[in-house]
Design a protein around this motif. Structure first.
Motif, short mmCIF file in Angstrom:
data_model
loop_
_atom_site.label_atom_id
_atom_site.label_comp_id
_atom_site.label_asym_id
_atom_site.label_seq_id
_atom_site.Cartn_x
_atom_site.Cartn_y
_atom_site.Cartn_z
N SER A 315 0.86 -1.19 0.00
CA SER A 315 0.00 0.00 0.00
C SER A 315 0.90 1.25 0.00
O SER A 315 1.59 1.53 0.98
N VAL A 316 0.88 1.98 -1.12
CA VAL A 316 1.72 3.17 -1.29
C VAL A 316 0.85 4.29 -1.86
O VAL A 316 0.11 4.08 -2.82
N GLN A 317 0.96 5.46 -1.27
CA GLN A 317 0.24 6.66 -1.72
C GLN A 317 1.25 7.65 -2.27
O GLN A 317 2.30 7.91 -1.66
N LEU A 348 5.34 -3.53 -6.17
CA LEU A 348 5.27 -2.14 -5.72
C LEU A 348 5.65 -2.11 -4.24
O LEU A 348 5.08 -2.84 -3.43
N PHE A 349 6.61 -1.24 -3.91
CA PHE A 349 7.00 -1.09 -2.52
C PHE A 349 7.62 0.29 -2.34
O PHE A 349 7.93 1.01 -3.32
N GLU A 350 7.81 0.65 -1.09
CA GLU A 350 8.39 1.95 -0.75
C GLU A 350 9.80 1.76 -0.23
O GLU A 350 10.07 0.88 0.58
N VAL A 356 8.70 2.45 -5.62
CA VAL A 356 9.43 1.64 -6.60
C VAL A 356 8.45 0.68 -7.26
O VAL A 356 7.78 -0.11 -6.59
N ILE A 357 8.38 0.77 -8.60
CA ILE A 357 7.55 -0.13 -9.40
C ILE A 357 8.49 -1.00 -10.23
O ILE A 357 9.29 -0.48 -11.01
N GLU A 358 8.41 -2.32 -10.03
CA GLU A 358 9.25 -3.26 -10.77
C GLU A 358 8.38 -4.17 -11.62
O GLU A 358 7.35 -4.67 -11.17
#
Length: 437
Positions: A315-317, A348-350, A356-358
């Protein structure tokens, strides 16, 4: 009529700087007079006392043989035969102070200590002389501290101070400040924005640089508009034959094999047209909004089967341009299926205040020395892909979207914990949207 218009700003600037120079010179002269006036006055008193002591000795020797009026005519000195000169009206404090200092200097240089009386009606003093017959006084003019012209030393120092201060102001107002505004505009151009024309201010050299910069910005904007118009026109022109082909495919006279071949060509044309439209739009004018990235990426994956596309989303905003970012991630997923092997994994992670989108795939990836070339528009590392609807704009669009978000794009290969063999990584700063943006 053109010459007066061209010269009037220069004449106004010349008059303005001339007035500023005169004002600076007056202020510097006043400041130096206040700071060093006493020291200069003391030096003048010492020099005057030395010369006056010599005149007093010679005059006293002459008065032993000749009358005062003859000595005055021969030497040019102002002599008066009086008991004591009048000191009315009272002398100014500055004159009284000069008279006292002069008396002390004469007492130091002569065998006797003569009386010195300040003249209140003019800026001079009376010096008592030793005469065998009658009292005689020598009149000596002194220099007022506010007399004009000023002392040469203070005059030169004030001119130097005014020149230095005016030069510093000129560099600050006419060179440094306009160049700072030009630097900010250059930074905006480097970030991909289209800044407004910079006002031509400052020195003539800075004005010329500003005019050249504005012309460059106009050319860049015109090239960008021409590129967008050209690509949009190409895409629009391709729509018509695509529509006609789709209509003909609906006719029952075509065989199944021919219909499948035509459908593949149509899909390639649709893909090329979509890439042209994406590259022409670019997302520059889109407004950034606060978006949950995990939900956005989940919506993008709905067109793929779960066994082909796996999601690992935290969960990333973030504050992003959602349409542009959706196009960029869709291109990465499409390239992973086209150039790599399934299953494709989207993560997706922070990390370090970045989202960061991989996008991982199971293919061999690309050589590291080909990465910069792959980011250029209309570059295809695999020329055979051109027959499958690939026009070399996919990664160029992703790189542009990363740039307008202030992020970066990179590629890499797997490590021991990786979900695939090759990855393209899109890093975006976790900025909060400002109110009203």
């Amino acid at each position: 009529m053109r010459a007066p218009r061209r010269w009037s700003p220069l004449l106004a600037a010349l008059l303005r700087w001339s007035a500023l120079g005169l004002g600076s010179w007056a202020l510097c002269l006043l400041a130096l007079q206040l700071l060093f006036g006493r020291q200069v006055e003391a030096l003048q008193t010492v020099q005057l006392g030395r010369n006056l002591a010599l005149n007093v000795r010679l005059t006293e020797l002459s008065l032993e043989r000749y009358p005062p009026h003859l000595v005055s005519e021969l030497t040019g000195l102002q002599l008066a035969v009086v008991n004591k000169p009048s000191s009315q009206p009272p002398p100014p404090p500055a004159l009284a102070q000069q008279a006292n200092a002069l008396q002390q200097e004469l007492c130091r240089r002569l065998a006797h200590c003569p009386m010195v009386v300040a003249n209140g009606s003019s800026w001079d003093v009376w010096v008592e002389l030793i005469s065998p017959l009658e009292p005689i006084w020598l009149r000596v003019s002194l220099r007022s501290p506010m007399a004009w012209p000023p002392e040469p030393t203070l005059l030169v120092l004030s001119l130097l101070g005014a020149g230095i201060s005016c030069g510093a102001l000129f560099l600050l107002l006419e060179v440094e400040r306009p160049l700072r505004g030009l630097e900010k505009a250059l930074v905006r151009v480097g970030d991909g924005d289209e800044p407004e024309a910079v006002a031509a201010r400052g020195a003539p050299e800075v004005r010329r640089i500003t005019h050249h910069f504005n012309a460059m910005v106009e050319r860049l904007a015109a090239n960008r508009r021409d590129r967008a118009t050209m690509l949009a026109g190409i895409a629009h022109d391709l729509r018509a034959p695509i529509t006609r082909l789709q209509f003909r495919l609906s006719m029952p006279t075509l065989s199944t094999q021919e219909r499948d071949r035509c459908s593949g060509d149509l899909q390639s044309l649709e893909r090329i047209t979509g890439q042209f439209l994406l590259f022409a739009g670019g997302g520059d004018g889109e407004v950034a909004v606060e978006v949950p990235l995990d939900q956005l990426l989940a919506e993008l994956s709905t067109s793929h089967a779960p066994e082909q596309l796996e999601l690992q989303l935290d969960s990333v905003q973030a504050c992003i341009k959602p349409v542009a970012l959706s196009r960029a991630v869709a291109n990465l997923i499409d390239n992973a299926f086209s150039y790599g092997s399934a299953p494709v994994v989207v993560r997706l992670f922070e990390r370090a205040n970045q989202a960061v989108i991989e996008v991982w795939d199971q293919g061999d990836g690309m050589p590291a020395d080909q990465w910069e070339r792959a980011l250029q528009p209309f570059q295809r590392l695999d020329e055979s892909r051109g027959q499958q609807g690939h026009c070399g704009l996919g990664l160029a669009i992703v790189a542009h979207v990363a740039r307008i978000h202030g992020g970066d794009l990179s590629c890499g290969f797997s490590d021991h914990d990786a979900p695939g063999r090759f990855v393209i990584r899109l890093c975006l700063p976790l900025n909060l949207c400002k109110p009203g943006v």
